[in-house]
Design a protein around this motif. Structure first.
Motif, PDB file in Angstrom:
ATOM      1  N   GLY A 106      -0.090  -7.215   6.943  1.00  0.00           N
ATOM      2  CA  GLY A 106       0.199  -8.427   7.681  1.00  0.00           C
ATOM      3  C   GLY A 106      -1.031  -9.218   8.033  1.00  0.00           C
ATOM      4  O   GLY A 106      -1.082  -9.885   9.065  1.00  0.00           O
ATOM      5  N   ALA A 107      -2.066  -9.146   7.206  1.00  0.00           N
ATOM      6  CA  ALA A 107      -3.276  -9.883   7.501  1.00  0.00           C
ATOM      7  C   ALA A 107      -3.007 -11.377   7.504  1.00  0.00           C
ATOM      8  O   ALA A 107      -3.720 -12.144   8.116  1.00  0.00           O
ATOM      9  CB  ALA A 107      -4.347  -9.550   6.463  1.00  0.00           C
ATOM     10  N   THR A 108      -1.961 -11.776   6.802  1.00  0.00           N
ATOM     11  CA  THR A 108      -1.595 -13.194   6.801  1.00  0.00           C
ATOM     12  C   THR A 108      -0.919 -13.547   8.109  1.00  0.00           C
ATOM     13  O   THR A 108      -0.374 -12.682   8.794  1.00  0.00           O
ATOM     14  CB  THR A 108      -0.632 -13.487   5.641  1.00  0.00           C
ATOM     15  N   ASP A 109      -0.924 -14.822   8.459  1.00  0.00           N
ATOM     16  CA  ASP A 109      -0.324 -15.265   9.705  1.00  0.00           C
ATOM     17  C   ASP A 109       1.166 -14.970   9.701  1.00  0.00           C
ATOM     18  O   ASP A 109       1.903 -15.414   8.844  1.00  0.00           O
ATOM     19  CB  ASP A 109      -0.560 -16.770   9.855  1.00  0.00           C
ATOM     20  N   ALA A 110       1.625 -14.169  10.690  1.00  0.00           N
ATOM     21  CA  ALA A 110       3.027 -13.753  10.737  1.00  0.00           C
ATOM     22  C   ALA A 110       3.959 -14.945  10.862  1.00  0.00           C
ATOM     23  O   ALA A 110       5.019 -14.994  10.241  1.00  0.00           O
ATOM     24  CB  ALA A 110       3.244 -12.793  11.915  1.00  0.00           C
ATOM     25  N   ALA A 111       3.567 -15.933  11.676  1.00  0.00           N
ATOM     26  CA  ALA A 111       4.443 -17.084  11.870  1.00  0.00           C
ATOM     27  C   ALA A 111       4.648 -17.833  10.566  1.00  0.00           C
ATOM     28  O   ALA A 111       5.714 -18.372  10.296  1.00  0.00           O
ATOM     29  CB  ALA A 111       3.849 -18.011  12.918  1.00  0.00           C
ATOM     30  N   ALA A 112       3.598 -17.849   9.725  1.00  0.00           N
ATOM     31  CA  ALA A 112       3.683 -18.573   8.456  1.00  0.00           C
ATOM     32  C   ALA A 112       4.555 -17.841   7.452  1.00  0.00           C
ATOM     33  O   ALA A 112       4.897 -18.372   6.417  1.00  0.00           O
ATOM     34  CB  ALA A 112       2.286 -18.785   7.887  1.00  0.00           C
ATOM     35  N   ALA A 113       4.891 -16.596   7.755  1.00  0.00           N
ATOM     36  CA  ALA A 113       5.683 -15.800   6.814  1.00  0.00           C
ATOM     37  C   ALA A 113       7.169 -16.111   6.925  1.00  0.00           C
ATOM     38  O   ALA A 113       7.981 -15.489   6.244  1.00  0.00           O
ATOM     39  CB  ALA A 113       5.438 -14.319   7.058  1.00  0.00           C
ATOM     40  N   GLY A 114       7.540 -17.042   7.800  1.00  0.00           N
ATOM     41  CA  GLY A 114       8.940 -17.407   7.925  1.00  0.00           C
ATOM     42  C   GLY A 114       9.776 -16.400   8.676  1.00  0.00           C
ATOM     43  O   GLY A 114      10.987 -16.318   8.472  1.00  0.00           O
ATOM     44  N   LEU A 115       9.165 -15.620   9.568  1.00  0.00           N
ATOM     45  CA  LEU A 115       9.901 -14.625  10.333  1.00  0.00           C
ATOM     46  C   LEU A 115      10.471 -15.254  11.607  1.00  0.00           C
ATOM     47  O   LEU A 115       9.923 -16.230  12.119  1.00  0.00           O
ATOM     48  CB  LEU A 115       8.974 -13.463  10.714  1.00  0.00           C
TER      49      LEU A 115
ATOM     50  N   PRO B  80      10.924 -15.985  15.441  1.00  0.00           N
ATOM     51  CA  PRO B  80       9.846 -16.007  16.439  1.00  0.00           C
ATOM     52  C   PRO B  80       9.614 -14.671  17.149  1.00  0.00           C
ATOM     53  O   PRO B  80       8.474 -14.240  17.311  1.00  0.00           O
ATOM     54  CB  PRO B  80      10.311 -17.089  17.418  1.00  0.00           C
ATOM     55  N   GLY B  81      10.697 -14.014  17.563  1.00  0.00           N
ATOM     56  CA  GLY B  81      10.542 -12.747  18.275  1.00  0.00           C
ATOM     57  C   GLY B  81       9.902 -11.688  17.400  1.00  0.00           C
ATOM     58  O   GLY B  81       9.015 -10.944  17.851  1.00  0.00           O
ATOM     59  N   LEU B  82      10.337 -11.590  16.149  1.00  0.00           N
ATOM     60  CA  LEU B  82       9.792 -10.606  15.228  1.00  0.00           C
ATOM     61  C   LEU B  82       8.347 -10.936  14.884  1.00  0.00           C
ATOM     62  O   LEU B  82       7.493 -10.047  14.820  1.00  0.00           O
ATOM     63  CB  LEU B  82      10.632 -10.559  13.949  1.00  0.00           C
ATOM     64  N   ALA B  83       8.061 -12.210  14.700  1.00  0.00           N
ATOM     65  CA  ALA B  83       6.691 -12.618  14.381  1.00  0.00           C
ATOM     66  C   ALA B  83       5.752 -12.283  15.525  1.00  0.00           C
ATOM     67  O   ALA B  83       4.622 -11.814  15.307  1.00  0.00           O
ATOM     68  CB  ALA B  83       6.654 -14.120  14.084  1.00  0.00           C
ATOM     69  N   ALA B  84       6.222 -12.499  16.760  1.00  0.00           N
ATOM     70  CA  ALA B  84       5.382 -12.210  17.920  1.00  0.00           C
ATOM     71  C   ALA B  84       5.103 -10.715  18.023  1.00  0.00           C
ATOM     72  O   ALA B  84       3.963 -10.296  18.274  1.00  0.00           O
ATOM     73  CB  ALA B  84       6.064 -12.709  19.191  1.00  0.00           C
TER      74      ALA B  84
END
Length: 228
Positions: free
Chosen positions: A74-83, A85-89
């Protein structure tokens, strides 16, 4: 062979192909090997056809220097992965946690579970392997890793994973169920699949597949001789 027999065989294969991570309540626990209800097995579903697998042996724990050199999941930005919001956070929190304390098997496991849920197969595999490198022999993590290996088109590794899981915990129903799924659906090894499901039935005679059919019935169908 009668047409009815052929149809029955086709239906069985299709049904088996629909699940591989969870058996119905009261049967096999959620195949995704999470802590608590998700992976413990007293009654959970098992992702059938997608069988899972694990590497033949967990990697050795990484040294601090190797740790800093290896990319983290997950080195990439989680928010940018289309997840969501709660899961991305939560994903961002766990990535920060494993960077801060890379020796925590629990953190790597939870990170793997989140990647599992997000469908990020390669990252889930990496996280589960890191967890097992720190705390080998965790049957739940091995089962989850097996599922991810199956999703990654590595059925032999998946079966190896499930076998390691029920070697570590002989009562792990999910591992036994999923081993049968992968052996039968992906590898065409019917006898070994039946053996795994018979071992499951010895633990839980009432085990059922996600569609409600009993494992006993599945075994019976596979063992009945061809009709002429």
């Amino acid at each position: 062979m009668r047409l009815s027999t052929c149809i029955a065989g086709m239906v069985l294969t299709l049904v088996l192909g629909l699940y591989l991570g969870t058996l119905l309540p009261g049967v096999l626990q959620d195949m995704r090997g999470q802590a608590g209800l998700r992976r413990e097995m007293a009654a959970a579903p098992a992702q059938m056809p997608p069988g899972d697998a694990v590497p033949s042996a967990p990697a050795a724990p990484a040294s601090p220097s190797a740790e800093s050199a290896r990319p983290h999941p997950g080195a990439t930005d989680a928010a940018a992965a289309g997840l969501p919001p709660g899961l991305a956070a939560r994903l961002s929190e766990l990535e920060a946690a494993v960077r801060k304390d890379p020796a925590s098997a629990a953190n790597w496991t939870e990170l793997g579970n989140l990647f599992f849920d997000a469908g990020r197969v390669h990252e889930a595999i990496n996280a589960y392997e890191r967890s097992l490198a720190i705390a080998p022999g965790n049957a739940d993590v091995l089962t989850d890793l097996g599922i991810m290996y199956r999703e990654n088109d590595a059925p032999e590794k998946a079966v190896d994973c499930f076998r390691k899981a029920f070697a570590a915990d002989p009562r792990h129903e999910n591992a036994l169920f999923n081993a049968g799924v992968v052996l039968y659906n992906d590898l065409g090894r019917k006898d070994e699949a039946v053996a795994a499901w018979r071992r499951l039935l010895a633990l839980n005679p009432q085990a059922r597949a996600p569609d409600g059919r009993t494992v006993q019935e599945m075994v019976r169908r596979l063992e009945e001789p061809p009709r002429r």
